[in-house]
Design a protein around this motif. Structure first.
Motif, short mmCIF file in Angstrom:
data_model
loop_
_atom_site.label_atom_id
_atom_site.label_comp_id
_atom_site.label_asym_id
_atom_site.label_seq_id
_atom_site.Cartn_x
_atom_site.Cartn_y
_atom_site.Cartn_z
N SER A 10 0.85 -1.19 0.00
CA SER A 10 0.00 0.00 0.00
C SER A 10 0.89 1.24 0.00
O SER A 10 1.72 1.41 0.89
N ILE A 11 0.73 2.09 -1.01
CA ILE A 11 1.53 3.29 -1.17
C ILE A 11 0.62 4.51 -1.06
O ILE A 11 -0.37 4.62 -1.79
N LYS A 12 0.95 5.40 -0.14
CA LYS A 12 0.09 6.56 0.11
C LYS A 12 0.88 7.86 0.05
O LYS A 12 1.80 8.07 0.83
N ASP A 13 0.53 8.69 -0.93
CA ASP A 13 1.11 10.03 -1.11
C ASP A 13 2.63 10.00 -1.04
O ASP A 13 3.25 10.82 -0.36
N LEU A 14 3.23 9.06 -1.76
CA LEU A 14 4.67 8.85 -1.71
C LEU A 14 5.41 9.84 -2.59
O LEU A 14 5.03 10.07 -3.74
N SER A 15 6.48 10.42 -2.03
CA SER A 15 7.42 11.23 -2.80
C SER A 15 8.76 10.53 -2.81
O SER A 15 9.23 10.06 -1.77
N ILE A 16 9.39 10.45 -4.00
CA ILE A 16 10.66 9.75 -4.14
C ILE A 16 11.68 10.66 -4.79
O ILE A 16 11.34 11.61 -5.50
N ILE A 27 2.35 9.73 -5.28
CA ILE A 27 2.11 8.40 -5.85
C ILE A 27 1.22 7.61 -4.90
O ILE A 27 1.51 7.50 -3.70
N ASN A 28 0.14 7.04 -5.43
CA ASN A 28 -0.81 6.27 -4.61
C ASN A 28 -1.25 5.02 -5.37
O ASN A 28 -1.71 5.11 -6.50
N PHE A 29 -1.08 3.86 -4.75
CA PHE A 29 -1.63 2.63 -5.32
C PHE A 29 -1.58 1.51 -4.29
O PHE A 29 -0.87 1.61 -3.28
N ASP A 64 3.90 7.25 2.73
CA ASP A 64 3.89 5.98 3.46
C ASP A 64 4.00 4.79 2.52
O ASP A 64 3.40 4.77 1.44
N ILE A 65 4.77 3.79 2.96
CA ILE A 65 4.90 2.50 2.27
C ILE A 65 4.56 1.42 3.27
O ILE A 65 5.24 1.27 4.29
N PHE A 66 3.48 0.68 3.02
CA PHE A 66 3.09 -0.42 3.90
C PHE A 66 3.28 -1.74 3.17
O PHE A 66 2.75 -1.93 2.07
N LEU A 67 4.04 -2.64 3.76
CA LEU A 67 4.24 -3.98 3.24
C LEU A 67 3.57 -4.96 4.18
O LEU A 67 3.92 -5.01 5.37
N ASN A 68 2.59 -5.69 3.68
CA ASN A 68 1.80 -6.58 4.54
C ASN A 68 1.27 -5.81 5.76
O ASN A 68 1.33 -6.28 6.90
N GLU A 69 0.76 -4.59 5.47
CA GLU A 69 0.11 -3.71 6.45
C GLU A 69 1.05 -3.20 7.55
O GLU A 69 0.60 -2.71 8.58
N LYS A 70 2.36 -3.31 7.34
CA LYS A 70 3.36 -2.83 8.30
C LYS A 70 4.25 -1.81 7.60
O LYS A 70 4.69 -2.04 6.48
N PRO A 71 4.54 -0.66 8.24
CA PRO A 71 5.40 0.34 7.61
C PRO A 71 6.75 -0.26 7.22
O PRO A 71 7.36 -0.99 8.01
N LEU A 72 7.20 0.06 6.01
CA LEU A 72 8.44 -0.52 5.50
C LEU A 72 9.62 -0.24 6.43
O LEU A 72 10.47 -1.11 6.65
#
Length: 259
Positions: A10-16, A27-29, A64-72
């Motif tokens: 889960s990617i929320k309002d990501l800036s890279i 970026i959101n998806f 935010d980057i969530f992998l399996n619902e946990k922050p990366l």
């Protein structure tokens, strides 16, 4: 038709980007288990930067980057290697290994400090060799392989790592059309049959449209994400290239050079 039911990424309002230089933002998806997703866009728009950020190779700038619902960022490197595997464009330094030895490296997150392979490890290696048609090449040195064969080995190693998410940067670079299709079909089967979530960057937009469950278009603005057919209907592919040079044909899902 594949069914998806568990949120993996889960990617929320990501800036890279790098340091304070933003390459892409907002970026959101979301990706669920068993999805094959392609990331497309012109050169320099941030495809590889996104992949390296999701893989933990460089820090995000915000969001935010969530992998399996946990922050990366909450994962230790050892725990992350059990949830996430990465195949980058750089050639492996260990090309003097045999095919089987390189694939076995995918089991490192699970072996003891001696690197002893258990029965389960060996089963995973065999399954990976089989899935990517590498059994006859298992004893060949990796430096003896063609580009297409080596790419299959690298993806096979990621499969042997047995993570819920696999990231690949340009897995079809330098391959002819047959081997491009072969690799992407194998990734599709790995996603759907083994319920792996696979995200890959690519310039093969037409193949991605035909084979992917979802596509993320990095366009420098809104970064549309969704089912390829929906993205076609919403004319998002039209904006990828200047219309006076290349036109997108919505009926065939292909690009045509303007004459």
């Amino acid at each position: 038709m594949a069914e998806f039911d568990k949120n993996i990424l889960s990617i929320k309002d990501l800036s890279i980007g790098y340091d304070s230089k933003i390459v892409a933002e907002h970026i959101n998806f979301e990706l669920e288990n068993g999805m094959l997703c392609g990331v497309v866009g012109i050169n320099g728009v941030g495809k590889s930067t996104l992949l390296r950020t999701l893989g933990g190779f460089q820090p995000k700038l915000s969001g935010d980057i969530f992998l399996n619902e946990k922050p990366l960022e909450k994962y230790t490197s050892s725990n992350l290697s059990k949830e996430l595997s990465v195949v980058l464009t750089e050639q492996p330094a260990s090309k003097n290994l045999t095919v089987q030895e390189l694939i076995a490296l995918g089991r490192q997150p699970y072996t003891n400090w001696l690197g002893t392979l258990t029965k389960e490890d060996k089963q995973q290696i065999e399954a990976s060799l089989d899935a990517f048609l590498l059994k006859e090449l298992r004893h060949r040195k990796c430096h003896e392989l063609s580009d297409g064969q080596l790419q299959r080995v690298l993806v096979s190693r990621a499969m042997a790592q047995d993570t819920s998410l696999i990231l690949l940067d340009e897995p079809t670079t330098h391959l002819d059309l047959y081997h491009k299709v072969q690799i992407l079909k194998m990734l599709q089967e790995l996603a759907h049959d083994k319920q792996k979530t696979i995200l890959f960057t690519t310039h093969e937009i037409e193949l991605a449209i035909q084979l992917c469950d979802r596509i993320l278009i990095l366009d420098g603005k809104d970064h549309p994400f969704g089912d390829p057919c929906q993205l076609i209907e919403q004319k998002h592919f039209d904006s990828l290239f200047p219309s006076e040079m290349v036109q997108f044909d919505a009926k065939t899902g292909s690009f045509k050079v303007s004459k």
